[in-house]
Write an enzyme that holds these catalytic residues in place. Structure first.
Site, PDB file in Angstrom:
ATOM      1  N   ILE A 136      -6.356   0.070  -1.125  1.00 14.86           N
ATOM      2  CA  ILE A 136      -6.702   0.148   0.297  1.00 14.86           C
ATOM      3  C   ILE A 136      -6.008   1.350   0.930  1.00 14.86           C
ATOM      4  O   ILE A 136      -4.843   1.621   0.641  1.00 14.86           O
ATOM      5  CB  ILE A 136      -6.254  -1.162   0.996  1.00 14.86           C
ATOM      6  CG1 ILE A 136      -7.010  -2.375   0.413  1.00 14.86           C
ATOM      7  CG2 ILE A 136      -6.438  -1.080   2.510  1.00 14.86           C
ATOM      8  CD1 ILE A 136      -6.430  -3.731   0.803  1.00 14.86           C
ATOM      9  N   CYS A 137      -6.733   2.061   1.824  1.00 16.11           N
ATOM     10  CA  CYS A 137      -6.118   3.095   2.665  1.00 16.11           C
ATOM     11  C   CYS A 137      -5.672   4.284   1.816  1.00 16.11           C
ATOM     12  O   CYS A 137      -6.503   4.924   1.169  1.00 16.11           O
ATOM     13  CB  CYS A 137      -4.965   2.448   3.454  1.00 16.11           C
ATOM     14  SG  CYS A 137      -4.221   3.446   4.742  1.00 16.11           S
ATOM     15  N   ILE A 138      -4.396   4.599   1.765  1.00 12.13           N
ATOM     16  CA  ILE A 138      -3.885   5.730   0.970  1.00 12.13           C
ATOM     17  C   ILE A 138      -3.628   5.329  -0.488  1.00 12.13           C
ATOM     18  O   ILE A 138      -3.447   6.204  -1.357  1.00 12.13           O
ATOM     19  CB  ILE A 138      -2.591   6.299   1.626  1.00 12.13           C
ATOM     20  CG1 ILE A 138      -2.131   7.615   0.959  1.00 12.13           C
ATOM     21  CG2 ILE A 138      -1.464   5.287   1.582  1.00 12.13           C
ATOM     22  CD1 ILE A 138      -3.067   8.778   1.136  1.00 12.13           C
ATOM     23  N   THR A 192     -11.155   0.962  -0.491  1.00 14.54           N
ATOM     24  CA  THR A 192     -11.687   0.965   0.890  1.00 14.54           C
ATOM     25  C   THR A 192     -10.752   1.816   1.753  1.00 14.54           C
ATOM     26  O   THR A 192      -9.531   1.766   1.580  1.00 14.54           O
ATOM     27  CB  THR A 192     -11.821  -0.470   1.454  1.00 14.54           C
ATOM     28  OG1 THR A 192     -12.450  -0.413   2.755  1.00 14.54           O
ATOM     29  CG2 THR A 192     -10.473  -1.165   1.620  1.00 14.54           C
TER      30      THR A 192
END
Lengths: 220, 220
Positions: A136-138, A192
């Protein structure tokens, strides 16, 4: 049927120096709601630094990643170094700057970043055992670094610098909206963008809900 | 139609010395998902103490309630002392020991507890303006203390000590499962026990989802 056990790697507690709290909490929420068991873990190391989240300034304090991550897990958390891939059916990494500062040096070294050795072993073992990884994210940048030159496809949304770093690591980037997911079916990696490009918790939650659902489908 | 603006009072960041992170995050999530705007706030005061969430021990550190709460709100937070009831359509208080240690002295003085003066003013003003108040986990005890002798009905689940305190304050307690809500329609107070008796984030989430939905219905 036994509950599926999904590891959740936390990088502290707070978007600017630790784990992004919304992403981490919603990951636990969607896992529990789906009837899975979550196994929270974090490395027992000092944070890279401490950021006052009101002012955005670095402050002269020292905090431990595991002790701070325990806030998100209500104390139910394990030292990352002691968790084995064989215990888990899948692994999810929420984001936050702690992923790029505490779990790796992505924030400072981009494509040349180092990754926490225990985390790298766990990710490689999950892959070797054909178990799914959600990033997720980074976090997809960390997954990309550990799986350098393997041609894994991930998304971090649309941030040009991080996309270049992922491509320099010998992997592929696919653009996605904040509430979408990208699946590399062959490598069993789901990602994501969440707050890499999302602006609200519900939007970010839609992406994490899909990611958790897909990881659980792949966890068998 | 303008978005409904709902204040969310945070008591820090972490179940043992601040705001319960799951309850706070899910409150923001359900508000945003319903199309409402959340306005996070916390008092600009020192925490009563700091608890290591891994060991459960009090540690020799000082943290500020507003700065720690800013972690949950990703920096988007205001000083509670500067927020007026007239700006809001409703107010929700998530739980956590910080509610009983930082926002009030419920943890130490029960029915005789003091409540942060700015929070007491805000709660009284919300009530005077006929705006709904949602109270999660231990927060109904604080609402009960501010509205002492008013015969308000709340739930904190089934904890005998807190139930006695609420009754000693001249209010009524109604038992509820962790994922239920209790509505005092006359006083426009909605409460849910959450982690006062809940054991999992999905169970607690069901109660908070109902509470947020009811607060938004009452906010007009």
């Amino acid at each position: 049927m036994a509950k599926k056990r999904i590891g959740v790697v936390l990088a502290g507690c707070g978007v600017y120096d630790g784990a992004e709290i919304h992403e981490a909490t919603l990951t636990l929420y969607f896992l529990d709601r789906a009837g899975a068991e979550w196994v929270a873990m974090a490395p027992n190391i000092d944070q890279h630094h401490v950021v006052d989240h009101l002012t955005g300034q670095v402050v002269e304090e020292h905090r431990n990643v595991l002790a701070e991550a325990a806030r998100i897990a209500r104390g139910k958390i394990r030292d990352l170094a002691e968790v084995r891939a064989s215990e888990l059916d899948g692994l999810i990494m929420p984001g936050g700057f702690g992923v790029a500062k505490n779990l790796s040096s992505i924030a400072f070294n981009g494509a040349e970043a180092e990754v926490n050795p225990d985390l790298a072993v766990l990710l490689r073992d999950m892959h070797r055992l054909n178990k799914p990884i959600g990033a997720i994210c980074i976090s997809p940048a960390v997954v990309s670094r550990v799986f350098a030159q393997m041609g894994v496809t991930v998304t971090i949304g649309c941030d040009p610098g991080t996309i270049s770093a992922i491509e320099a690591m010998g992997n592929r980037h696919q653009t996605s909206p904040a509430d979408g997911i990208v699946l590399d079916e062959d490598k069993r990696v789901v990602s994501t963008p969440a707050y890499m490009c999302g602006s609200g918790i519900a939007e970010v939650g839609r992406g994490i809900e899909k990611l958790v659902s897909r990881v659980l489908e792949l966890a068998n």
